[in-house]
Design an enzyme around this catalytic site. Structure first.
Site, PDB file in Angstrom:
ATOM      1  N   ASN A  42       0.847  -1.189   0.000  1.00 34.47           N
ATOM      2  CA  ASN A  42       0.000   0.000   0.000  1.00 34.47           C
ATOM      3  C   ASN A  42       0.886   1.243   0.000  1.00 34.47           C
ATOM      4  OD1 ASN A  42      -1.963   1.932   0.364  1.00 34.47           O
ATOM      5  ND2 ASN A  42      -2.389   1.395   2.496  1.00 34.47           N
ATOM      6  N   LYS A  44      -0.043   4.203  -0.046  1.00 29.50           N
ATOM      7  CA  LYS A  44      -0.714   5.313   0.638  1.00 29.50           C
ATOM      8  C   LYS A  44      -0.530   6.580  -0.209  1.00 29.50           C
ATOM      9  CE  LYS A  44      -0.190   2.970   5.026  1.00 29.50           C
ATOM     10  NZ  LYS A  44       0.016   3.074   6.489  1.00 29.50           N
ATOM     11  N   HIS A 139      -9.551   0.076   5.340  1.00 23.80           N
ATOM     12  CA  HIS A 139      -8.235   0.303   5.932  1.00 23.80           C
ATOM     13  C   HIS A 139      -8.386   1.192   7.160  1.00 23.80           C
ATOM     14  CE1 HIS A 139      -4.120   1.768   6.467  1.00 23.80           C
ATOM     15  NE2 HIS A 139      -3.737   0.692   5.802  1.00 23.80           N
ATOM     16  N   GLU A 141      -6.847   3.665   8.298  1.00 27.34           N
ATOM     17  CA  GLU A 141      -6.766   5.111   8.082  1.00 27.34           C
ATOM     18  C   GLU A 141      -8.047   5.644   7.457  1.00 27.34           C
ATOM     19  OE1 GLU A 141      -1.986   4.574   7.621  1.00 27.34           O
ATOM     20  OE2 GLU A 141      -3.182   5.015   5.829  1.00 27.34           O
ATOM     21  N   GLY A 217       2.576   1.720  11.576  1.00 25.66           N
ATOM     22  CA  GLY A 217       3.394   2.916  11.518  1.00 25.66           C
ATOM     23  C   GLY A 217       3.958   3.373  12.852  1.00 25.66           C
ATOM     24  N   SER A 257       3.392  -2.849  10.601  1.00 22.73           N
ATOM     25  CA  SER A 257       4.843  -2.728  10.756  1.00 22.73           C
ATOM     26  C   SER A 257       5.581  -4.009  10.365  1.00 22.73           C
ATOM     27  CB  SER A 257       5.193  -2.324  12.195  1.00 22.73           C
ATOM     28  OG  SER A 257       4.682  -1.040  12.497  1.00 22.73           O
TER      29      SER A 257
END
Length: 296
Positions: A42, A44, A139, A141, A217, A257
């Site tokens: 991804n 992003k 997702h 986010e 992250g 991660s």
């Protein structure tokens, strides 16, 4: 050899950065039901320019063409599927570059309406028309930053299936939910709500990604054994919703991660069928190592 790319938002520091750390002895199929491993990247909101995206696509594809254990889903016997999720503006040209190698691309999200006065939104049919095969749905986010509800995610999942693409449904608990010890309850609720109305037949196209939000992250790592336990639990939820056949056939990725140091232990687990990679996908050499995981 055909691939199914998975990612690229890497900071390009030169062609040497794309050299895989190793390519020996990767596990080619998961232990349950011979599920084909799937690695997804991804990007992003990266990279920042089209030129960088196309350069990454070109160099990364060249690297994957040297690997013999990656391929598209249609050729799933004995290989790893890889899927790339670039930002919307780059999808079409990236697809042009990687298509010759059989690499798949996907969209990071879509809206559930077909068309209309929805400024800033993108329809599933639109991304399919430029070559997308997969779409990320739910997702963390999108849930937290853009307030995607389970009801909306469910409509997106069904729309993606309706137009003939494959959703990767992301589920997982926040730090507060993890601290409260309700990981299973959260995952069960999200899976149940987000897959409501999805048929057993369509489940063959669905991939689930377990993303512990607290590990995305942050540098915090979910132990491979703990991740595998959650994946096993998700399969019990699928068994209740559908049956054991669907539960064992559905591919479940881990996302949070993922690094070259953690991927081998994760992929050695019976119920981990791949990884949804974020931060490490910004470094081509790291992602290449992740794709060429080794079984412990």
């Amino acid at each position: 050899m055909k691939l199914s790319l998975a990612l690229l938002a890497a900071t390009l520091s030169g062609t040497d950065a794309f050299t895989a750390t190793n390519n020996n002895g990767p596990r080619t199929v998961t232990e349950l039901n011979a599920r084909q491993p799937i690695m997804a990247g991804n990007w992003k909101m990266n990279p920042t320019t089209e030129a960088d995206a196309l350069n990454l696509a070109t160099v990364f594809t060249a690297l994957l063409d040297e690997m013999t254990d990656s391929c598209a889903m249609e050729e799933k016997e004995g290989c790893t599927e890889v899927v790339l999720f670039p930002p919307f503006p780059f999808i079409s040209k990236v697809k042009d570059i990687v298509g010759k190698s059989g690499i798949s691309v996907g969209a990071q999200q879509v809206y559930y309406e077909d068309k209309g006065a929805f400024t800033g939104s993108v329809a599933a049919s639109m991304v399919k028309s430029v070559g997308c095969e997969y779409v990320l749905c739910g997702h963390s986010e999108r849930r937290s930053v853009f307030s995607d509800s389970d009801a909306n995610i469910n409509m997106k999942v069904k729309k993606v299936l309706e137009v003939g693409m494959k959703p990767i449904l992301c589920v997982g608990e926040t730090q507060d939910e993890y601290d409260l010890g309700i990981t299973q309850e959260v995952c069960a609720m999200q899976v149940s709500k987000d897959l409501a109305g999805v048929s057993k037949k369509d489940m063959a196209k669905v991939v689930i990604a377990y993303e512990p939000v607290w590990a995305i992250g942050t540098g915090l790592v979910c132990d491979s054994e703990a991740a595998n336990d959650v994946h096993k639990y998700i399969r019990t939820v699928l068994t209740k919703m559908y049956d054991e056949e669907v539960a064992q056939a559905t591919r479940i990725q881990y996302g949070g991660s993922v690094t070259p140091d953690s991927v081998d232990a994760l992929m050695a687990k019976s119920d981990v069928d791949g990884c949804l990679v974020g931060g490490a996908s910004l470094f081509a050499d790291k992602f290449a190592r992740i794709v060429s995981f080794e079984k412990e």
